[in-house]
Scaffold this active site. Structure first.
Site, PDB file in Angstrom:
ATOM      1  N   HIS A 115      -0.905 -10.272  -4.366  1.00 53.50           N
ATOM      2  CA  HIS A 115      -0.090  -9.846  -5.505  1.00 53.50           C
ATOM      3  C   HIS A 115       0.150 -11.021  -6.437  1.00 53.50           C
ATOM      4  CE1 HIS A 115       2.501 -10.994  -2.130  1.00 53.50           C
ATOM      5  NE2 HIS A 115       3.330 -11.512  -3.035  1.00 53.50           N
ATOM      6  N   ASN A 135       1.324 -16.534  -4.229  1.00 52.94           N
ATOM      7  CA  ASN A 135       1.573 -17.251  -2.984  1.00 52.94           C
ATOM      8  C   ASN A 135       0.450 -16.956  -1.996  1.00 52.94           C
ATOM      9  OD1 ASN A 135       4.025 -18.531  -3.660  1.00 52.94           O
ATOM     10  ND2 ASN A 135       5.169 -16.645  -3.272  1.00 52.94           N
ATOM     11  N   ASP A 155      10.094  -6.525  -8.947  1.00 51.62           N
ATOM     12  CA  ASP A 155      10.416  -7.126  -7.651  1.00 51.62           C
ATOM     13  C   ASP A 155      11.842  -6.729  -7.257  1.00 51.62           C
ATOM     14  OD1 ASP A 155       9.176  -9.834  -6.003  1.00 51.62           O
ATOM     15  OD2 ASP A 155      11.263  -9.257  -5.635  1.00 51.62           O
ATOM     16  N   CYS A 197       0.842  -1.201   0.000  1.00 47.44           N
ATOM     17  CA  CYS A 197       0.000   0.000   0.000  1.00 47.44           C
ATOM     18  C   CYS A 197       0.879   1.254   0.000  1.00 47.44           C
ATOM     19  CB  CYS A 197      -0.927   0.010   1.210  1.00 47.44           C
ATOM     20  SG  CYS A 197      -2.322  -1.117   1.079  1.00 47.44           S
TER      21      CYS A 197
HETATM   22  P1  5GP Z   1       5.584 -13.166  -1.588  1.00 48.19           P
HETATM   23  O1  5GP Z   1       6.744 -13.942  -1.039  1.00 48.19           O
HETATM   24  O2  5GP Z   1       4.766 -12.516  -0.492  1.00 48.19           O
HETATM   25  O3  5GP Z   1       4.731 -13.914  -2.576  1.00 48.19           O
HETATM   26  O4  5GP Z   1       6.235 -12.017  -2.462  1.00 48.19           O
HETATM   27  C1  5GP Z   1       6.658 -10.802  -1.945  1.00 48.19           C
HETATM   28  C2  5GP Z   1       7.644 -10.245  -2.937  1.00 48.19           C
HETATM   29  O5  5GP Z   1       7.775  -8.861  -2.687  1.00 48.19           O
HETATM   30  C3  5GP Z   1       9.042 -10.866  -2.849  1.00 48.19           C
HETATM   31  O6  5GP Z   1       9.382 -11.445  -4.099  1.00 48.19           O
HETATM   32  C4  5GP Z   1       9.939  -9.680  -2.490  1.00 48.19           C
HETATM   33  O7  5GP Z   1      11.182  -9.712  -3.136  1.00 48.19           O
HETATM   34  C5  5GP Z   1       9.102  -8.488  -2.913  1.00 48.19           C
HETATM   35  N1  5GP Z   1       9.312  -7.288  -2.118  1.00 48.19           N
HETATM   36  C6  5GP Z   1       9.289  -7.197  -0.759  1.00 48.19           C
HETATM   37  N2  5GP Z   1       9.499  -5.931  -0.371  1.00 48.19           N
HETATM   38  C7  5GP Z   1       9.653  -5.206  -1.506  1.00 48.19           C
HETATM   39  C8  5GP Z   1       9.896  -3.826  -1.755  1.00 48.19           C
HETATM   40  O8  5GP Z   1      10.015  -2.990  -0.849  1.00 48.19           O
HETATM   41  N3  5GP Z   1      10.010  -3.439  -3.051  1.00 48.19           N
HETATM   42  C9  5GP Z   1       9.869  -4.313  -4.075  1.00 48.19           C
HETATM   43  N4  5GP Z   1       9.993  -3.827  -5.312  1.00 48.19           N
HETATM   44  N5  5GP Z   1       9.635  -5.630  -3.890  1.00 48.19           N
HETATM   45  C10 5GP Z   1       9.527  -6.062  -2.615  1.00 48.19           C
HETATM   46 ZN    ZN Z   2      -1.741  -3.309   1.229  1.00 45.67          ZN
END
Ligand code: 5GP
Ligand code: ZN
Length: 113
Positions: A101, A88, A32, A9
């Site tokens: 996401h 995920n 990412d 957010c």
């Molecule tokens: P999840 O593991 O929840 O499916 O994916 C979260 C993703 O968000 C991860 O691949 C991680 O690298 C990415 N991520 C986490 N924090 C940030 C951020 O501050 N900026 C960006 N661009 N990606 C993020």
């Molecule tokens: Zn949010």
């Protein structure tokens, strides 16, 4: 509605910088920070919900909208030859950010899983 404590957010609001590749009134797409493939984008709805199980009609409409938009966004960002979408859900899947996401992975031949 956005959640002030949620990292995605805050990215949507511009409070945390991100490499944006697409934005409209319903969705935000950015690179990412720890790419797992040559192209690794995250597509997020501009409304905060954690999990598919929290999805109501409004969220489902947004998700449908996102799925219709993603092919052109993926192609415009280096996934001309295909890509993988990943959502995920929960701890066992390794979800770390609890704002729904869609990972968009591509730009190279991806490994099987
Ligand atoms: P999840 O593991 O929840 O499916 O994916 C979260 C993703 O968000 C991860 O691949 C991680 O690298 C990415 N991520 C986490 N924090 C940030 C951020 O501050 N900026 C960006 N661009 N990606 C993020
Ligand atoms: Zn949010």
């Amino acid at each position: 509605m956005l959640d002030g404590k949620c990292i995605f957010c805050r990215i949507i609001k511009g409070e945390i910088p991100s490499s944006k590749v697409y934005e409209d009134d319903k969705m935000y797409v950015f690179k990412d920070i720890e790419p797992k493939a040559k192209v690794h984008l995250l597509a997020v709805p501009k409304t905060h919900f954690k999990l598919l199980e929290e999805m109501g009609e409004t969220e489902a409409d947004i998700l449908k909208y996102m799925l219709l938009k993603i092919p052109s966004i993926a192609k415009a960002n280096g996934c001309e030859n295909g890509y993988r979408l990943l959502i995920n859900q929960g701890d066992d899947a390794g979800q770390t950010v609890y704002h729904l996401h869609i990972h968009i992975l591509g730009g190279e031949k991806l490994s099987d899983f």
